[in-house]
Motif scaffolding. Structure first.
Motif, PDB file in Angstrom:
ATOM      1  N   ASP A  14     -77.857 -23.533  10.010  1.00 36.26           N
ATOM      2  CA  ASP A  14     -76.796 -24.280   9.332  1.00 36.26           C
ATOM      3  C   ASP A  14     -76.985 -24.226   7.818  1.00 36.26           C
ATOM      4  O   ASP A  14     -76.015 -24.055   7.062  1.00 36.26           O
ATOM      5  CB  ASP A  14     -76.797 -25.744   9.792  1.00 36.26           C
ATOM      6  N   ILE A  15     -78.239 -24.383   7.365  1.00 34.69           N
ATOM      7  CA  ILE A  15     -78.512 -24.329   5.921  1.00 34.69           C
ATOM      8  C   ILE A  15     -78.229 -22.932   5.380  1.00 34.69           C
ATOM      9  O   ILE A  15     -77.568 -22.759   4.345  1.00 34.69           O
ATOM     10  CB  ILE A  15     -79.981 -24.744   5.652  1.00 34.69           C
ATOM     11  N   GLU A  16     -78.712 -21.914   6.076  1.00 34.72           N
ATOM     12  CA  GLU A  16     -78.536 -20.538   5.612  1.00 34.72           C
ATOM     13  C   GLU A  16     -77.059 -20.120   5.577  1.00 34.72           C
ATOM     14  O   GLU A  16     -76.659 -19.287   4.752  1.00 34.72           O
ATOM     15  CB  GLU A  16     -79.334 -19.583   6.508  1.00 34.72           C
ATOM     16  N   ASN A  17     -76.262 -20.737   6.437  1.00 38.38           N
ATOM     17  CA  ASN A  17     -74.844 -20.372   6.512  1.00 38.38           C
ATOM     18  C   ASN A  17     -73.941 -21.271   5.664  1.00 38.38           C
ATOM     19  O   ASN A  17     -72.721 -21.174   5.733  1.00 38.38           O
ATOM     20  CB  ASN A  17     -74.369 -20.410   7.971  1.00 38.38           C
ATOM     21  N   SER A  18     -74.550 -22.150   4.882  1.00 36.59           N
ATOM     22  CA  SER A  18     -73.777 -23.061   4.036  1.00 36.59           C
ATOM     23  C   SER A  18     -73.917 -22.669   2.571  1.00 36.59           C
ATOM     24  O   SER A  18     -74.883 -22.004   2.164  1.00 36.59           O
ATOM     25  CB  SER A  18     -74.271 -24.511   4.222  1.00 36.59           C
ATOM     26  N   ASP A  19     -72.935 -23.048   1.785  1.00 36.40           N
ATOM     27  CA  ASP A  19     -72.976 -22.782   0.348  1.00 36.40           C
ATOM     28  C   ASP A  19     -73.879 -23.797  -0.348  1.00 36.40           C
ATOM     29  O   ASP A  19     -73.997 -24.954   0.079  1.00 36.40           O
ATOM     30  CB  ASP A  19     -71.563 -22.871  -0.239  1.00 36.40           C
ATOM     31  N   ILE A  20     -74.480 -23.349  -1.435  1.00 35.07           N
ATOM     32  CA  ILE A  20     -75.301 -24.255  -2.242  1.00 35.07           C
ATOM     33  C   ILE A  20     -74.370 -25.166  -3.046  1.00 35.07           C
ATOM     34  O   ILE A  20     -73.512 -24.683  -3.795  1.00 35.07           O
ATOM     35  CB  ILE A  20     -76.223 -23.468  -3.190  1.00 35.07           C
ATOM     36  N   LEU A  21     -74.548 -26.464  -2.886  1.00 37.51           N
ATOM     37  CA  LEU A  21     -73.742 -27.417  -3.664  1.00 37.51           C
ATOM     38  C   LEU A  21     -74.170 -27.426  -5.126  1.00 37.51           C
ATOM     39  O   LEU A  21     -73.340 -27.416  -6.033  1.00 37.51           O
ATOM     40  CB  LEU A  21     -73.911 -28.834  -3.104  1.00 37.51           C
ATOM     41  N   LEU A  22     -75.458 -27.492  -5.334  1.00 36.67           N
ATOM     42  CA  LEU A  22     -76.008 -27.430  -6.693  1.00 36.67           C
ATOM     43  C   LEU A  22     -77.473 -27.067  -6.585  1.00 36.67           C
ATOM     44  O   LEU A  22     -78.089 -27.148  -5.509  1.00 36.67           O
ATOM     45  CB  LEU A  22     -75.806 -28.746  -7.446  1.00 36.67           C
ATOM     46  N   LYS A  23     -78.039 -26.684  -7.712  1.00 37.75           N
ATOM     47  CA  LYS A  23     -79.420 -26.231  -7.766  1.00 37.75           C
ATOM     48  C   LYS A  23     -80.084 -26.878  -8.970  1.00 37.75           C
ATOM     49  O   LYS A  23     -79.470 -27.043 -10.024  1.00 37.75           O
ATOM     50  CB  LYS A  23     -79.462 -24.704  -7.872  1.00 37.75           C
ATOM     51  N   ARG A  24     -81.339 -27.248  -8.807  1.00 39.23           N
ATOM     52  CA  ARG A  24     -82.102 -27.807  -9.932  1.00 39.23           C
ATOM     53  C   ARG A  24     -83.502 -27.179  -9.915  1.00 39.23           C
ATOM     54  O   ARG A  24     -84.129 -27.115  -8.854  1.00 39.23           O
ATOM     55  CB  ARG A  24     -82.209 -29.330  -9.795  1.00 39.23           C
ATOM     56  N   LYS A  25     -83.977 -26.756 -11.087  1.00 42.07           N
ATOM     57  CA  LYS A  25     -85.309 -26.148 -11.187  1.00 42.07           C
ATOM     58  C   LYS A  25     -86.210 -27.083 -11.999  1.00 42.07           C
ATOM     59  O   LYS A  25     -85.862 -27.489 -13.108  1.00 42.07           O
ATOM     60  CB  LYS A  25     -85.221 -24.777 -11.846  1.00 42.07           C
ATOM     61  N   ILE A  26     -87.347 -27.455 -11.420  1.00 37.63           N
ATOM     62  CA  ILE A  26     -88.365 -28.282 -12.086  1.00 37.63           C
ATOM     63  C   ILE A  26     -89.666 -27.498 -12.044  1.00 37.63           C
ATOM     64  O   ILE A  26     -90.216 -27.259 -10.960  1.00 37.63           O
ATOM     65  CB  ILE A  26     -88.551 -29.647 -11.394  1.00 37.63           C
ATOM     66  N   LEU A  27     -90.154 -27.081 -13.199  1.00 36.29           N
ATOM     67  CA  LEU A  27     -91.341 -26.231 -13.290  1.00 36.29           C
ATOM     68  C   LEU A  27     -91.111 -24.980 -12.439  1.00 36.29           C
ATOM     69  O   LEU A  27     -90.103 -24.325 -12.606  1.00 36.29           O
ATOM     70  CB  LEU A  27     -92.585 -27.007 -12.846  1.00 36.29           C
ATOM     71  N   ASP A  28     -92.024 -24.700 -11.485  1.00 40.18           N
ATOM     72  CA  ASP A  28     -91.860 -23.510 -10.651  1.00 40.18           C
ATOM     73  C   ASP A  28     -91.207 -23.828  -9.307  1.00 40.18           C
ATOM     74  O   ASP A  28     -91.231 -22.998  -8.396  1.00 40.18           O
ATOM     75  CB  ASP A  28     -93.234 -22.860 -10.397  1.00 40.18           C
ATOM     76  N   TYR A  29     -90.638 -25.007  -9.204  1.00 41.34           N
ATOM     77  CA  TYR A  29     -90.030 -25.432  -7.945  1.00 41.34           C
ATOM     78  C   TYR A  29     -88.512 -25.463  -8.096  1.00 41.34           C
ATOM     79  O   TYR A  29     -87.993 -25.890  -9.127  1.00 41.34           O
ATOM     80  CB  TYR A  29     -90.536 -26.816  -7.536  1.00 41.34           C
ATOM     81  N   THR A  30     -87.817 -25.037  -7.069  1.00 43.66           N
ATOM     82  CA  THR A  30     -86.353 -25.046  -7.064  1.00 43.66           C
ATOM     83  C   THR A  30     -85.864 -25.967  -5.942  1.00 43.66           C
ATOM     84  O   THR A  30     -86.383 -25.912  -4.821  1.00 43.66           O
ATOM     85  CB  THR A  30     -85.805 -23.635  -6.848  1.00 43.66           C
ATOM     86  N   TYR A  31     -84.881 -26.791  -6.263  1.00 44.95           N
ATOM     87  CA  TYR A  31     -84.291 -27.692  -5.276  1.00 44.95           C
ATOM     88  C   TYR A  31     -82.831 -27.291  -5.077  1.00 44.95           C
ATOM     89  O   TYR A  31     -82.053 -27.243  -6.033  1.00 44.95           O
ATOM     90  CB  TYR A  31     -84.379 -29.146  -5.743  1.00 44.95           C
ATOM     91  N   GLN A  32     -82.483 -26.995  -3.828  1.00 42.64           N
ATOM     92  CA  GLN A  32     -81.117 -26.601  -3.485  1.00 42.64           C
ATOM     93  C   GLN A  32     -80.509 -27.653  -2.561  1.00 42.64           C
ATOM     94  O   GLN A  32     -81.161 -28.122  -1.636  1.00 42.64           O
ATOM     95  CB  GLN A  32     -81.104 -25.232  -2.801  1.00 42.64           C
ATOM     96  N   PHE A  33     -79.218 -27.983  -2.792  1.00 43.10           N
ATOM     97  CA  PHE A  33     -78.530 -29.008  -2.018  1.00 43.10           C
ATOM     98  C   PHE A  33     -77.470 -28.349  -1.128  1.00 43.10           C
ATOM     99  O   PHE A  33     -76.713 -27.483  -1.601  1.00 43.10           O
ATOM    100  CB  PHE A  33     -77.861 -30.011  -2.957  1.00 43.10           C
ATOM    101  N   TYR A  34     -77.435 -28.779   0.140  1.00 41.04           N
ATOM    102  CA  TYR A  34     -76.498 -28.201   1.099  1.00 41.04           C
ATOM    103  C   TYR A  34     -75.809 -29.309   1.899  1.00 41.04           C
ATOM    104  O   TYR A  34     -76.453 -30.271   2.328  1.00 41.04           O
ATOM    105  CB  TYR A  34     -77.224 -27.295   2.116  1.00 41.04           C
ATOM    106  N   ASN A  35     -74.498 -29.135   2.120  1.00 41.26           N
ATOM    107  CA  ASN A  35     -73.765 -29.961   3.088  1.00 41.26           C
ATOM    108  C   ASN A  35     -73.541 -29.086   4.320  1.00 41.26           C
ATOM    109  O   ASN A  35     -72.766 -28.124   4.286  1.00 41.26           O
ATOM    110  CB  ASN A  35     -72.427 -30.412   2.509  1.00 41.26           C
ATOM    111  N   THR A  36     -74.242 -29.430   5.429  1.00 40.20           N
ATOM    112  CA  THR A  36     -74.117 -28.605   6.641  1.00 40.20           C
ATOM    113  C   THR A  36     -73.206 -29.255   7.684  1.00 40.20           C
ATOM    114  O   THR A  36     -73.257 -28.913   8.855  1.00 40.20           O
ATOM    115  CB  THR A  36     -75.506 -28.359   7.261  1.00 40.20           C
ATOM    116  N   GLY A  37     -72.404 -30.200   7.238  1.00 42.25           N
ATOM    117  CA  GLY A  37     -71.501 -30.878   8.161  1.00 42.25           C
ATOM    118  C   GLY A  37     -71.998 -32.267   8.482  1.00 42.25           C
ATOM    119  O   GLY A  37     -71.540 -33.240   7.903  1.00 42.25           O
ATOM    120  N   ASP A  38     -72.974 -32.355   9.400  1.00 43.24           N
ATOM    121  CA  ASP A  38     -73.464 -33.688   9.767  1.00 43.24           C
ATOM    122  C   ASP A  38     -74.697 -34.113   8.947  1.00 43.24           C
ATOM    123  O   ASP A  38     -75.231 -35.198   9.163  1.00 43.24           O
ATOM    124  CB  ASP A  38     -73.783 -33.767  11.266  1.00 43.24           C
TER     125      ASP A  38
END
Length: 726
Positions: A14-38
């Motif tokens: 579900d995550i892989e098949n969903s679009d990224i809502l937004l992305k945030r990079k902190i140091l060497d870490y990346t945070y990606q947000f997904y709406n997968t329906g439920d």
């Protein structure tokens, strides 16, 4: 391959098949947000491309529609709607200098809802493949009402480790309106781990009321921990990072000298606290329990802090003399050692519990009274000195017989093991080697005979194989930590310092680092409570007092040791909250409706200044076990540690561990805590003179934040040099 539930089986796809809502990079870490329906997922991508997903919101039998998304440099706010209600997810990154994530979720239902199930909120992901093929090691997790934490390493794929903390204080309103509990909510079975919202079995979630249903903090590292020393050090460091982000409850001042006087009065005149034998008075273990024979541990658990208070006050206490006079009768000629039960009364043992049998010893009970006797002997008491030295050979014989690994119960005459393990595969009383080492070091100080030091070392080394499960009983683990620190100072062997940290990790994973503000728990502050056993459902007065006293001593002994920085935060803060909090064991401090009508042992007299054994948070009533006479030393332990007698007219109170010197018309106090934290200092009028004192912090004159004719109050840095002049 792990078995998983439907709520995780399709999550990675579900995550892989969903679009990224937004992305945030902190140091060497990346945070990606997904709406997968439920579900709304936050996927943390590590520097080595390992991935961990966090379910920030769950739509239940519905799908999310994003109605608003706000993103600035500090906070991300996502407003979600579903057919069942509306959600608000707030995300921030508390420390831009280290990888950390904080997300909260609140929910307002459109209709009353019964929630029978909620999925866990953490799922390790793979680069390719399926989540059920991942592997990991959970180092620590919540049990019962302890902190809502989970510390784990993801080993397949080699992702790293994370420290997760659910701030259960925020869940209090949800638990209050649904009559649920926040205990045992953080844990799970790999790979479905993390927080699970309590099911609403009693009352439904009300409509049109916004409630916080998650408040999670996560710290990340690419390291994978295997050694106990590394696990414990990182646990303590991470706990401090989270602790500094939490809103802490208000500290309440209790007049401990006044409480001590009330305790003395009630112990003196209440016949329910005492029994008589051969002309000697003995304290009952529980109020009005006349059936159980007198116990050596009970007498000494009160006498030892009482002697500290006697020295502090300068007034001789008749009760101390009575208690000392009765001690020799506990010496049992059959074994040449003091016994748990008064030998002349063993025929009264009703065998209703495992330990209530003649010559049956609970391993820690052998050492505990002798520790207190040794402390009294070091203060010059000859009765105590004779008893401990006459008993010590038996104690060493038992240690050698069990090869420094004690069972739960054994026969004192035959040394036959009656109960080997606390539970199958869990071993015996794991921290008793530390208690034994502590006793041996006390006798070594008393005699200066090196054989006792050697015995302490042999026992201490037995703790090395226990890992993070070192704690059997919290007070004994705390004494063990102090003994190991002392062994490190004597031998300079780092093993003992590492084992000391292991003991302290066992203690701090057994605390409640949140304030339960629902049910009966809302009637008293329970933040930073410590539980007496790993599986205890309640906190206990006597064990809390001894952990408080042991950690106070630990901090003093550590002044010339470069201890882990995290401990300079955790130990003083625990002591500060303990001094504020443990007065609630006295039933007169609690509303009558939260006291149990049924009592296991003796009876409860709510107006008596003798503590309850058991305090529950949440929906259970307290005092179910009884009113604990052997916890009556609580006030006597607090007063000498936190109050400085200036003269007959003034007291100085400070709620951090401290060392002070008095010289002329000044007192100098040294604090060695955390400069980011603060403690409370009060100048208290005890006589006729008005308060005219100057308080300097690091040579800077301080102004009281609150003044009355009877008290001036100051907020002090956790690491400061204080000088008070008059």
């Amino acid at each position: 391959m792990h078995t998983i539930t439907p709520w995780s089986a399709t999550a990675q796809a579900d995550i892989e098949n969903s679009d990224i809502l937004l992305k945030r990079k902190i140091l060497d870490y990346t945070y990606q947000f997904y709406n997968t329906g439920d579900s709304l997922w936050i996927v943390a991508i590590m520097p080595n491309n390992g991935k961990i997903a966090f379910r920030a919101a769950f739509a239940m039998n519905s799908c999310f529609e994003i109605t608003n998304l706000f993103d600035d440099d500090n906070t991300i706010v996502i407003i979600l709607s579903s057919r069942l209600g509306n959600y608000e997810v707030r995300v921030n990154f508390p420390d831009q200098a280290s990888p950390s994530l904080h997300y909260t979720c609140s929910f307002k239902a459109d209709i009353p809802l019964r929630i029978p199930f909620w999925p866990r909120d953490i799922l390790p992901l793979t680069q390719n493949g399926r989540v059920e093929n991942t592997s990991g090691k959970i180092h620590m997790e919540q049990f019962g009402s302890r902190s809502g934490l989970l510390f784990a390493s993801i080993t397949k794929p080699q992702t790293g480790s994370f420290f997760y903390f659910q701030n259960l204080t925020s869940l209090s309103e949800y638990c209050e309106v649904t009559e649920t509990e926040s205990k045992s909510t953080v844990g799970g079975i790999w790979p479905e781990i993390g927080f699970q919202l309590p099911a609403t079995d009693m009352l439904p979630l009300p409509q049109d009321k916004s409630l916080t249903i998650s408040d999670a903090y996560v710290l990340f590292t690419t390291d994978i921990f295997e050694k106990t020393s590394a696990i414990c050090e990182n646990f303590l460091n991470n706990l401090v990072k989270i602790y500094k982000l939490l809103d802490q409850p208000r500290i309440q001042y209790n007049n401990w000298p006044d409480i001590a006087q009330k305790v003395i009065t009630d112990l003196t005149y209440n016949k329910g606290a005492w029994t008589q034998n051969n002309g000697n008075p003995y304290l009952n273990a529980y109020l009005c329990d006349y059936e159980t024979p007198a116990e050596s541990m009970v007498q000494l658990a009160v006498l030892t802090p009482f002697k500290e208070y006697e020295k502090w006050s300068g007034d001789k206490q008749r009760l101390c003399e009575d208690l000392i006079k009765g001690l020799p009768a506990f010496y049992d000629l059959k074994i040449k050692c003091i016994n748990r039960w008064l030998p002349t009364l063993v025929d009264k043992l009703n065998q209703s519990e495992e330990q209530k049998k003649e010559m049956l010893m609970d391993s820690w009970y052998l050492h505990h009274p002798l520790m207190n006797l040794a402390r009294l002997a070091l203060q010059g008491d000859k009765t105590a000195e004779k008893l401990v030295l006459d008993s010590i050979e038996y104690v060493i014989k038992v240690a050698h017989h069990f090869k420094y690994s004690w069972p739960v119960f054994y026969n004192m005459e035959t040394l036959q093991i009656i109960k080997a393990e606390t539970a199958p595969g869990e071993g015996g009383e794991n921290d008793v080697p530390g208690s034994y080492a502590h006793l041996m070091l006390l006798v070594y100080k008393l005699t200066r005979e090196k054989r006792y030091l050697n015995e302490a070392e042999k026992a201490a080394k037995k703790l090395e194989d226990l890992g993070v499960n070192i704690l059997y009983q919290a007070n004994n683990t705390a004494f063990s930590a102090g003994a190991l620190l002392e062994l490190y100072k004597i031998t300079n062997k780092k093993l003992y310092l590492d084992l000391s940290y292991t003991c302290l990790s066992g203690l701090f994973k057994n605390v409640q680092l949140y304030d339960c503000r629902y049910g009966f728990g809302k009637n008293y502050t329970n933040f930073f409570s410590i539980f007496p056993l790993n599986d205890a459902p309640y906190t206990a007065a006597y064990e809390e007092l001894e952990v408080y006293a042991a950690l106070s001593e630990y901090f003093v002994q550590a002044k010339d040791v470069s201890i882990l920085t995290a401990l300079k935060t955790l130990i003083p803060e625990f002591i500060k909250f303990a001094v504020s909090r443990i007065a609630y064991y006295y039933p007169s401090m609690l509303p009558e409706e939260m006291l149990s009508e049924e009592v296991k042992t003796g009876e409860i007299q709510a107006d008596l200044w003798v503590p309850l054994e058991d305090l529950y948070n949440g929906w259970e009533k307290s005092g179910q076990v009884g009113q604990e006479v052997y916890g009556a030393g609580m006030a006597f332990g607090v007063v000498p540690r936190q109050y400085i007698k200036v003269d007959e007219d003034f007291l100085i109170f400070i709620d951090y561990p401290n060392e002070f010197t008095k010289r002329g018309k000044s007192v100098t106090i040294h604090l060695d805590g955390d400069k980011d934290m603060s403690c409370n200092l009060k100048i208290i009028k005890a006589g006729d003179r008005s308060i005219k004192m100057k308080v300097f912090q690091n040579k800077e004159l301080l102004k009281a934040f609150h003044e009355t004719k009877k008290m001036h109050e100051y907020e002090i840095s956790g690491q400061a040099l204080i000088k008070i002049e008059w």
